[in-house]
Design a protein around this motif. Structure first.
Motif, PDB file in Angstrom:
ATOM      1  N   VAL A  79      63.712  35.026   0.899  1.00 51.74           N
ATOM      2  CA  VAL A  79      62.724  34.086   0.383  1.00 51.74           C
ATOM      3  C   VAL A  79      62.203  33.260   1.558  1.00 51.74           C
ATOM      4  N   PRO A  80      60.880  33.110   1.699  1.00 50.32           N
ATOM      5  CA  PRO A  80      60.343  32.301   2.793  1.00 50.32           C
ATOM      6  C   PRO A  80      60.833  30.854   2.701  1.00 50.32           C
ATOM      7  N   LEU A  81      61.147  30.284   3.846  1.00 50.37           N
ATOM      8  CA  LEU A  81      61.692  28.933   3.926  1.00 50.37           C
ATOM      9  C   LEU A  81      60.727  28.068   4.724  1.00 50.37           C
ATOM     10  N   VAL A  82      60.382  26.906   4.170  1.00 52.01           N
ATOM     11  CA  VAL A  82      59.430  26.001   4.808  1.00 52.01           C
ATOM     12  C   VAL A  82      60.107  24.655   5.000  1.00 52.01           C
ATOM     13  N   TYR A  83      60.086  24.157   6.232  1.00 50.94           N
ATOM     14  CA  TYR A  83      60.612  22.828   6.532  1.00 50.94           C
ATOM     15  C   TYR A  83      59.433  21.902   6.781  1.00 50.94           C
ATOM     16  N   ALA A  84      59.440  20.728   6.136  1.00 46.90           N
ATOM     17  CA  ALA A  84      58.359  19.763   6.331  1.00 46.90           C
ATOM     18  C   ALA A  84      58.867  18.358   6.049  1.00 46.90           C
ATOM     19  N   LYS A  85      58.149  17.380   6.580  1.00 44.81           N
ATOM     20  CA  LYS A  85      58.424  15.994   6.222  1.00 44.81           C
ATOM     21  C   LYS A  85      57.840  15.745   4.841  1.00 44.81           C
ATOM     22  N   ARG A  86      58.245  14.647   4.218  1.00 45.74           N
ATOM     23  CA  ARG A  86      57.772  14.362   2.866  1.00 45.74           C
ATOM     24  C   ARG A  86      56.426  13.635   2.915  1.00 45.74           C
ATOM     25  N   SER A  87      55.414  14.355   3.326  1.00 42.16           N
ATOM     26  CA  SER A  87      54.031  13.882   3.256  1.00 42.16           C
ATOM     27  C   SER A  87      53.170  15.087   2.926  1.00 42.16           C
ATOM     28  N   TRP A  88      52.132  14.876   2.151  1.00 38.22           N
ATOM     29  CA  TRP A  88      51.329  16.000   1.721  1.00 38.22           C
ATOM     30  C   TRP A  88      50.662  16.696   2.906  1.00 38.22           C
ATOM     31  N   CYS A  89      50.247  15.940   3.912  1.00 39.08           N
ATOM     32  CA  CYS A  89      49.613  16.553   5.092  1.00 39.08           C
ATOM     33  C   CYS A  89      50.562  17.549   5.761  1.00 39.08           C
ATOM     34  N   ALA A  90      51.817  17.161   5.931  1.00 38.20           N
ATOM     35  CA  ALA A  90      52.796  18.047   6.564  1.00 38.20           C
ATOM     36  C   ALA A  90      53.077  19.258   5.683  1.00 38.20           C
ATOM     37  N   VAL A  91      53.224  19.027   4.396  1.00 32.89           N
ATOM     38  CA  VAL A  91      53.511  20.130   3.466  1.00 32.89           C
ATOM     39  C   VAL A  91      52.344  21.108   3.421  1.00 32.89           C
ATOM     40  N   GLU A  92      51.143  20.595   3.332  1.00 35.25           N
ATOM     41  CA  GLU A  92      49.959  21.457   3.244  1.00 35.25           C
ATOM     42  C   GLU A  92      49.821  22.320   4.499  1.00 35.25           C
ATOM     43  N   ARG A  93      50.071  21.742   5.662  1.00 35.08           N
ATOM     44  CA  ARG A  93      50.007  22.478   6.926  1.00 35.08           C
ATOM     45  C   ARG A  93      51.010  23.626   6.932  1.00 35.08           C
ATOM     46  N   LYS A  94      52.242  23.336   6.492  1.00 38.06           N
ATOM     47  CA  LYS A  94      53.291  24.356   6.494  1.00 38.06           C
ATOM     48  C   LYS A  94      53.021  25.451   5.469  1.00 38.06           C
ATOM     49  N   LEU A  95      52.496  25.070   4.292  1.00 36.26           N
ATOM     50  CA  LEU A  95      52.176  26.071   3.272  1.00 36.26           C
ATOM     51  C   LEU A  95      51.035  26.972   3.722  1.00 36.26           C
ATOM     52  N   ALA A  96      50.100  26.427   4.477  1.00 34.72           N
ATOM     53  CA  ALA A  96      49.018  27.252   5.024  1.00 34.72           C
ATOM     54  C   ALA A  96      49.585  28.271   6.008  1.00 34.72           C
ATOM     55  N   GLY A  97      50.668  27.906   6.685  1.00 36.22           N
ATOM     56  CA  GLY A  97      51.306  28.807   7.629  1.00 36.22           C
ATOM     57  C   GLY A  97      51.937  30.030   6.974  1.00 36.22           C
ATOM     58  N   ILE A  98      52.306  29.910   5.700  1.00 46.47           N
ATOM     59  CA  ILE A  98      52.885  31.063   5.001  1.00 46.47           C
ATOM     60  C   ILE A  98      51.853  31.745   4.098  1.00 46.47           C
ATOM     61  N   GLY A  99      50.604  31.305   4.201  1.00 41.11           N
ATOM     62  CA  GLY A  99      49.528  31.968   3.459  1.00 41.11           C
ATOM     63  C   GLY A  99      49.292  31.445   2.068  1.00 41.11           C
ATOM     64  N   LEU A 100      49.608  30.221   1.832  1.00 37.42           N
ATOM     65  CA  LEU A 100      49.400  29.647   0.496  1.00 37.42           C
ATOM     66  C   LEU A 100      48.278  28.642   0.512  1.00 37.42           C
TER      67      LEU A 100
END
Length: 94
Positions: free
Chosen positions: A73-94
């Motif tokens: 399962v793909p694993l994403v590490y991010a800080k708890r801010s939407w900007c950080a989460v959105e950046r990381k999710l874009a990295g996995i193609g979401l």
């Protein structure tokens, strides 16, 4: 699509933003209770696991990494801010 979120007591607006991105079901583990490590399992329908790095300890992060790797399962590490989460999710193609 299902996501497993680990860390933070309260997801707040991040939950709503993830739903806008197409996540229909969100499983949340706070990571505060040591017993959660023993009971933790990743649902088979999980598309990715999101770990909030500023809310989990090293042992919890290691356990999550091992479980995610074992189930591919793909694993994403991010800080708890939407900007950080959105950046990381874009990295996995979401």
């Amino acid at each position: 699509m299902t996501a497993l979120v680990i860390g933070a007591d309260y997801l707040g607006a991040i939950e709503y933003k993830m739903r806008e991105k197409g996540v229909t079901e969100i499983a949340h583990i706070t990571g505060r209770n040591p017993g959660e490590l023993k009971r933790m399992n990743i649902p088979k329908t999980t598309a990715f696991v999101l770990v909030f790095t500023d809310y989990v300890n090293h042992n919890m992060a290691r356990m999550v990494k091992n479980h995610a790797k074992a189930q591919s399962v793909p694993l994403v590490y991010a800080k708890r801010s939407w900007c950080a989460v959105e950046r990381k999710l874009a990295g996995i193609g979401l």
